[in-house]
Design a protein around this motif. Structure first.
Motif, PDB file in Angstrom:
ATOM      1  N   SER A  69       2.472 -12.164  -3.567  1.00 21.39           N
ATOM      2  CA  SER A  69       1.125 -12.032  -3.486  1.00 21.39           C
ATOM      3  C   SER A  69       0.688 -10.623  -3.227  1.00 21.39           C
ATOM      4  O   SER A  69       1.184  -9.753  -2.546  1.00 21.39           O
ATOM      5  CB  SER A  69       0.598 -12.846  -2.355  1.00 21.39           C
ATOM      6  N   THR A  70      -0.640 -10.092  -3.728  1.00 24.16           N
ATOM      7  CA  THR A  70      -1.291  -9.039  -3.372  1.00 24.16           C
ATOM      8  C   THR A  70      -2.454  -9.237  -2.618  1.00 24.16           C
ATOM      9  O   THR A  70      -3.382  -8.193  -2.562  1.00 24.16           O
ATOM     10  CB  THR A  70      -1.495  -8.171  -4.870  1.00 24.16           C
ATOM     11  N   SER A  71      -2.960 -10.393  -2.415  1.00 23.13           N
ATOM     12  CA  SER A  71      -4.087 -10.486  -1.553  1.00 23.13           C
ATOM     13  C   SER A  71      -4.033 -12.058  -0.706  1.00 23.13           C
ATOM     14  O   SER A  71      -2.974 -12.544  -0.875  1.00 23.13           O
ATOM     15  CB  SER A  71      -5.095 -10.930  -2.753  1.00 23.13           C
ATOM     16  N   ASP A  98       0.954  -1.219   0.002  1.00 19.61           N
ATOM     17  CA  ASP A  98       0.053  -0.028   0.086  1.00 19.61           C
ATOM     18  C   ASP A  98       0.822   1.297  -0.040  1.00 19.61           C
ATOM     19  O   ASP A  98       1.925   1.148   0.375  1.00 19.61           O
ATOM     20  CB  ASP A  98      -1.041   0.015   1.243  1.00 19.61           C
ATOM     21  N   SER A 136       7.281  -6.209   0.834  1.00 23.14           N
ATOM     22  CA  SER A 136       6.133  -6.989   0.931  1.00 23.14           C
ATOM     23  C   SER A 136       5.920  -7.298   2.325  1.00 23.14           C
ATOM     24  O   SER A 136       6.582  -7.206   3.200  1.00 23.14           O
ATOM     25  CB  SER A 136       6.441  -8.145   0.070  1.00 23.14           C
TER      26      SER A 136
END
Length: 114
Positions: A33-35, A2, A8
């Protein structure tokens, strides 16, 4: 990630665990990953490389407001034995986080994602 973050969540948590004295050889870091769903998907090959798989007991560490949906996502991805490990949400963001999670859960249910 964000805003202006450059690390990360996996990197941040790995750094934290090493700083707390955990042997680096015990840490498997998933950093792409982003989720939550992608984290669980991308973590599975890391676990399999260690001789574990979707049927292994896996701790899902997440924010306290996110444990229910994270467990559902884990089942969707194929994990069969997970244990939720909730981290407390600071009071100043707790209500916003719970409200956001409520709508995310409702949306996932309506879209049949879970």
């Amino acid at each position: 990630m964000d805003f202006d973050e450059t690390l990360s969540e996996g990197q941040v948590m790995g750094n934290y665990l090493r700083a707390q004295g955990l042997d680096a050889r015990r840490i498997l870091q998933e950093e792409s990953s982003t989720s939550t769903e992608l984290n669980l998907r991308y973590s599975l090959p890391l676990l399999q490389a260690q001789g574990l798989g979707a049927d292994a007991t896996v701790a899902v560490v997440t924010s306290d407001f996110h444990t229910l949906r994270a467990q559902r996502i884990a089942r969707k991805v194929g994990y069969t034995h997970t244990i939720p490990v909730p981290a407390s949400t600071p009071l100043y963001i707790r209500y916003n986080a719970w409200l956001r999670e409520y709508f995310a859960t409702a949306s996932s249910w309506l879209l049949r994602e879970l």
